[in-house]
Design a protein around this motif. Structure first.
Motif, short mmCIF file in Angstrom:
data_model
loop_
_atom_site.label_atom_id
_atom_site.label_comp_id
_atom_site.label_asym_id
_atom_site.label_seq_id
_atom_site.Cartn_x
_atom_site.Cartn_y
_atom_site.Cartn_z
N SER A 1 0.80 -1.23 0.00
CA SER A 1 0.00 0.00 0.00
C SER A 1 0.83 1.28 0.00
N THR A 2 2.14 1.15 -0.05
CA THR A 2 3.03 2.31 -0.13
C THR A 2 4.08 2.02 -1.20
N PRO A 3 4.69 3.05 -1.76
CA PRO A 3 5.71 2.80 -2.79
C PRO A 3 6.90 2.03 -2.21
N PRO A 4 7.26 0.92 -2.82
CA PRO A 4 8.43 0.18 -2.34
C PRO A 4 9.72 0.89 -2.71
N LYS A 5 10.76 0.57 -1.96
CA LYS A 5 12.09 1.09 -2.28
C LYS A 5 12.61 0.40 -3.53
N PRO A 6 13.54 1.02 -4.24
CA PRO A 6 14.15 0.32 -5.38
C PRO A 6 14.76 -1.01 -4.91
N ARG A 7 14.54 -2.04 -5.67
CA ARG A 7 15.02 -3.40 -5.41
C ARG A 7 14.32 -4.11 -4.28
N GLN A 8 13.36 -3.43 -3.63
CA GLN A 8 12.59 -4.11 -2.58
C GLN A 8 11.68 -5.12 -3.24
N GLY B 1 8.71 -1.96 -7.93
CA GLY B 1 7.61 -2.74 -7.38
C GLY B 1 6.27 -2.06 -7.56
N ALA B 2 5.25 -2.86 -7.81
CA ALA B 2 3.90 -2.34 -8.01
C ALA B 2 3.14 -2.32 -6.69
N TYR B 3 2.33 -1.28 -6.50
CA TYR B 3 1.58 -1.07 -5.26
C TYR B 3 0.31 -0.28 -5.56
N SER B 4 -0.59 -0.19 -4.57
CA SER B 4 -1.80 0.61 -4.71
C SER B 4 -2.11 1.29 -3.38
N THR B 5 -2.42 2.57 -3.43
CA THR B 5 -2.80 3.31 -2.22
C THR B 5 -4.32 3.36 -2.05
N ASP B 6 -5.06 2.76 -2.95
CA ASP B 6 -6.52 2.79 -2.87
C ASP B 6 -7.01 1.93 -1.71
N PRO B 7 -8.18 2.28 -1.13
CA PRO B 7 -8.71 1.49 -0.01
C PRO B 7 -9.17 0.11 -0.47
N LEU B 8 -9.13 -0.82 0.48
CA LEU B 8 -9.60 -2.18 0.23
C LEU B 8 -11.08 -2.29 0.57
N PRO B 9 -11.83 -3.09 -0.18
CA PRO B 9 -13.23 -3.32 0.20
C PRO B 9 -13.28 -4.07 1.53
N THR B 10 -14.34 -3.86 2.29
CA THR B 10 -14.46 -4.51 3.60
C THR B 10 -15.73 -5.35 3.73
N LYS B 11 -16.59 -5.30 2.73
CA LYS B 11 -17.80 -6.14 2.74
C LYS B 11 -17.58 -7.34 1.83
N TYR C 1 3.68 1.80 -10.53
CA TYR C 1 5.03 1.25 -10.50
C TYR C 1 5.95 2.21 -11.23
N GLY C 2 7.22 2.22 -10.82
CA GLY C 2 8.16 3.17 -11.42
C GLY C 2 7.82 4.59 -11.01
N CYS C 3 8.38 5.53 -11.73
CA CYS C 3 8.16 6.93 -11.37
C CYS C 3 6.78 7.41 -11.77
N CYS C 4 6.20 6.86 -12.81
CA CYS C 4 4.95 7.46 -13.29
C CYS C 4 4.06 6.49 -14.07
N ALA C 5 4.29 5.21 -13.96
CA ALA C 5 3.47 4.24 -14.70
C ALA C 5 2.28 3.83 -13.83
N LYS C 6 1.13 3.61 -14.48
CA LYS C 6 -0.08 3.22 -13.76
C LYS C 6 -0.90 2.27 -14.63
N VAL C 7 -1.46 1.26 -13.99
CA VAL C 7 -2.42 0.35 -14.62
C VAL C 7 -3.63 0.27 -13.70
N THR C 8 -4.74 -0.23 -14.23
CA THR C 8 -5.94 -0.37 -13.42
C THR C 8 -6.22 -1.84 -13.18
N GLY C 9 -6.55 -2.17 -11.94
CA GLY C 9 -6.89 -3.53 -11.56
C GLY C 9 -8.18 -3.53 -10.76
N LEU C 10 -8.49 -4.67 -10.18
CA LEU C 10 -9.67 -4.82 -9.31
C LEU C 10 -9.25 -5.55 -8.05
#
Length: 165
Positions: A83-90, A96-106, A117-126
């Protein structure tokens, strides 16, 4: 009128059951190298790692990566997408790919998420909450001959009160 009622009921039934199939039919990402707790060792270069893409240039596809689809993170990797940007090589990747969006709870609730991921790349997932765990619809990451080490990172940070199995 009856046809209209049937269409509305059919749509409601499909919406209500949208989250259950992925909760039963998913792939596992359990490699320890995906864990956010995996710190790069001193002196390690960027000439190692995998890419979460089939047929990517440079690095081979990550073990357990089977292309775009529904995935569940399990230990030793972690339980959720980082949920936070990983360090390089982490987590054994250059970016490393991450998401700051909230998780569903229901239960069976699905949210769209932005994955960075990277400095400015983004993809959409579910992401879907399956009652005791989350599953993610993960797209392949762009890997080329310039930056070849990109992968999804996981962390051990579930919601309080949610049993882990």
């Amino acid at each position: 009128m009856k046809l209209g009622v049937f269409v509305v009921l059919a749509c409601l039934a499909l919406t209500a059951s949208a989250g259950w199939k992925e909760c039963e039919n998913y792939r596992i990402l359990d490699d320890a190298y995906r864990s956010s707790s995996l710190e790069p060792e001193a002196g390690e270069g960027l000439d190692w790692g995998w890419c979460d893409k089939l047929g990517g240039k440079g690095s081979p596809a990550s073990p357990n990566w089977l292309g775009e689809g529904w995935y569940r993170f399990v230990p030793p990797a972690g339980h959720i997408l980082m949920s936070t940007p990983p360090k390089p090589r982490q987590c054994h990747t250059g970016e490393g790919a991450y998401s700051t969006d909230p998780l569903p709870t229901k239960r069976n609730e699905t949210y769209p998420i932005d994955i960075y991921y990277g400095c400015c790349a983004k993809v959409t997932g579910l992401v879907t909450f399956c009652g005791q765990f989350w599953v993610y619809r993960l797209p392949e990451l762009h890997c080329d001959s310039f930056v070849t080490h990109r992968g999804y990172c996981a962390e051990h940070a579930p919601l309080k009160g949610v049993p882990l199995n």
